[in-house]
Enzyme design. Structure first.
Site, short mmCIF file in Angstrom:
data_model
loop_
_atom_site.label_atom_id
_atom_site.label_comp_id
_atom_site.label_asym_id
_atom_site.label_seq_id
_atom_site.Cartn_x
_atom_site.Cartn_y
_atom_site.Cartn_z
CE1 TYR A 18 8.68 1.57 -2.31
CE2 TYR A 18 7.66 3.07 -0.73
CZ TYR A 18 7.55 2.18 -1.79
OH TYR A 18 6.32 1.90 -2.32
CG ASP A 57 25.55 12.34 7.76
OD1 ASP A 57 25.06 13.48 7.89
OD2 ASP A 57 25.15 11.34 8.38
CG PHE A 79 14.29 11.25 -1.61
CD1 PHE A 79 12.91 11.16 -1.67
CD2 PHE A 79 15.00 11.35 -2.80
CE1 PHE A 79 12.26 11.15 -2.89
CE2 PHE A 79 14.35 11.35 -4.02
CZ PHE A 79 12.96 11.25 -4.07
CB ALA A 81 14.32 12.63 6.29
CG ASN A 98 19.18 12.82 9.74
OD1 ASN A 98 20.33 12.74 9.33
ND2 ASN A 98 18.15 12.42 9.02
CB SER A 123 5.18 14.27 5.13
OG SER A 123 4.14 13.52 5.72
CE1 TYR A 147 9.06 12.02 8.40
CE2 TYR A 147 6.66 12.08 8.57
CZ TYR A 147 7.81 11.99 7.80
OH TYR A 147 7.70 11.89 6.44
CE LYS A 151 10.24 14.38 5.78
NZ LYS A 151 11.38 14.30 4.83
CG PHE A 175 -1.61 12.49 0.50
CD1 PHE A 175 -2.63 12.58 1.42
CD2 PHE A 175 -1.12 13.68 -0.05
CE1 PHE A 175 -3.17 13.81 1.79
CE2 PHE A 175 -1.65 14.92 0.30
CZ PHE A 175 -2.68 14.97 1.22
CG ASN A 176 -0.40 7.02 3.54
OD1 ASN A 176 -0.73 8.20 3.65
ND2 ASN A 176 -0.34 6.21 4.57
N GLY A 290 -1.38 9.81 17.40
CA GLY A 290 -0.85 10.57 16.27
C GLY A 290 -1.36 10.13 14.91
#
Length: 335
Positions: A18, A57, A79, A81, A98, A123, A147, A151, A175-176, A290
């Site tokens: 994305y 990979d 990117f 992940a 990974n 993140s 997760y 990071k 952020f989002n 979380g």
């Protein structure tokens, strides 16, 4: 160093995903040569559009090294992940192997190929639930999931490679990320997504489910969690500017990439209803483990160092996402 690193090719790992695919487009628009490395496990081949794609990979050092040599790679954006918070708590080894070990393999292969500039997809979750908002870069590192910890670990690993190997890196703490490209060509596939905007669009457009709103009893104005939603086009632009910064000799740094504006879950649903002309069906569900209560960025440092700031707000996020998802639904029905 005879050549400036920004004259060479950018290796983009996870470039069929994305945020990666939007960044590849921004790089191409900025005149940069790009090569994408993606396993296509979660990425989409068609999202890469015109950039060369190497299917493989990040653990494959020989492949990374040969790709760097063949394409004259001088900089990298990483990117690739796994990013599902819930899954990371259920199958942590997948994330350690990974996201963490894979990043080490990748950096080693890049260094062996003479690549010393890395922009890393980090993140805001490395800060967990921040004690103070807006969040600055010196907020405590306090991950609340495997997760997020993965990071935070890679940020530290990159820092130490800077001490031992002269690697220079920019860790962008997103952020989002939300929204779709303004021309409607690429967006966020909702098949694997657990993000609010695509799930709201799914509930709205498919009419076969209610969106789950996790908790409406938080200490926030309307009781729902607050996040900083940043348009994916703005995020892509931040990566291009981060590469330029490293190309000018910028030092290793971690930067918050957000708008500085917090929006609640219900704010997002309200904006969606205004754009779509109909409301998103939803139900209140129990709080999710979380989930930070409220977080949004102080993006000042990114503006100072990169000359970057977000140009778009929640309305453009919702408009572009709605247009893209609606065309995808029509495309699938027609097909």
């Amino acid at each position: 160093m005879g050549m400036n690193s920004i004259d060479g090719t950018v290796l983009v790992t996870g470039g069929a995903g994305y945020i990666g695919s939007h960044t590849v487009r921004s790089l191409r628009e900025a005149g940069r040569e790009v090569v994408v490395l993606d396993s296509l496990e979660l990425g989409r081949r068609e999202a890469v559009i015109d950039a060369p794609l190497v299917v493989g990979d990040i653990h494959d050092r020989d492949l990374v090294t040969s790709t760097c040599h063949e394409h004259n790679v001088t900089q990298m954006i990483h990117f690739a992940a796994y990013k599902a918070v819930g899954e990371s708590m259920e199958v942590p080894a997948k994330y350690w192997r990974n996201n963490v070990a894979g990043s080490v393999d990748l950096v080693e292969a890049c260094l062996a190929s003479g690549v010393h500039d890395i922009v890393f997809s980090s993140s805001c979750s490395v800060n967990g639930t921040p004690a103070v908002v807006p969040v600055t870069e010196d907020a405590p590192i306090h991950p609340e999931s495997v997760y997020a910890e993965s990071k935070a670990m890679v940020e530290r690993i990159l820092y130490w490679y800077g001490q031992t190997s002269g690697l220079r890196s920019v860790s962008l703490r997103y952020f989002n990320a939300a929204g779709a490209s303004f021309d409607g060509r690429i967006g966020e596939d909702w098949t694997h997504s657990q993000n609010l905007v695509p799930l709201a669009m799914k509930a709205l457009l498919l009419r076969d489910r209610r969106l789950k709103v996790f908790g409406d009893d938080y200490e926030t104005p309307d009781g729902t969690c607050i996040r900083d939603y940043i348009h994916v086009a703005d995020l892509a632009d931040a990566h291009v500017k981060a590469l330029d910064y490293l190309g000018r000799g910028g030092r290793t740094v971690a930067l918050n990439v957000g708008t500085g504006v917090g929006s609640s879950v219900l704010d997002v649903l309200k904006a969606t209803a205004e754009v779509a002309g109909e409301s998103v069906p939803y139900e209140i569900a129990p709080r999710r483990a979380g989930d930070p209560v409220a977080t949004f960025a102080d993006p000042g440092l990114a503006e100072t160092l990169l000359g970057w700031r977000a140009a778009h707000g929640l309305r453009e996020i919702v408009q572009t996402a709605y247009a893209w998802h609606r065309s995808e639904v029509r495309r699938h029905r027609a097909g």
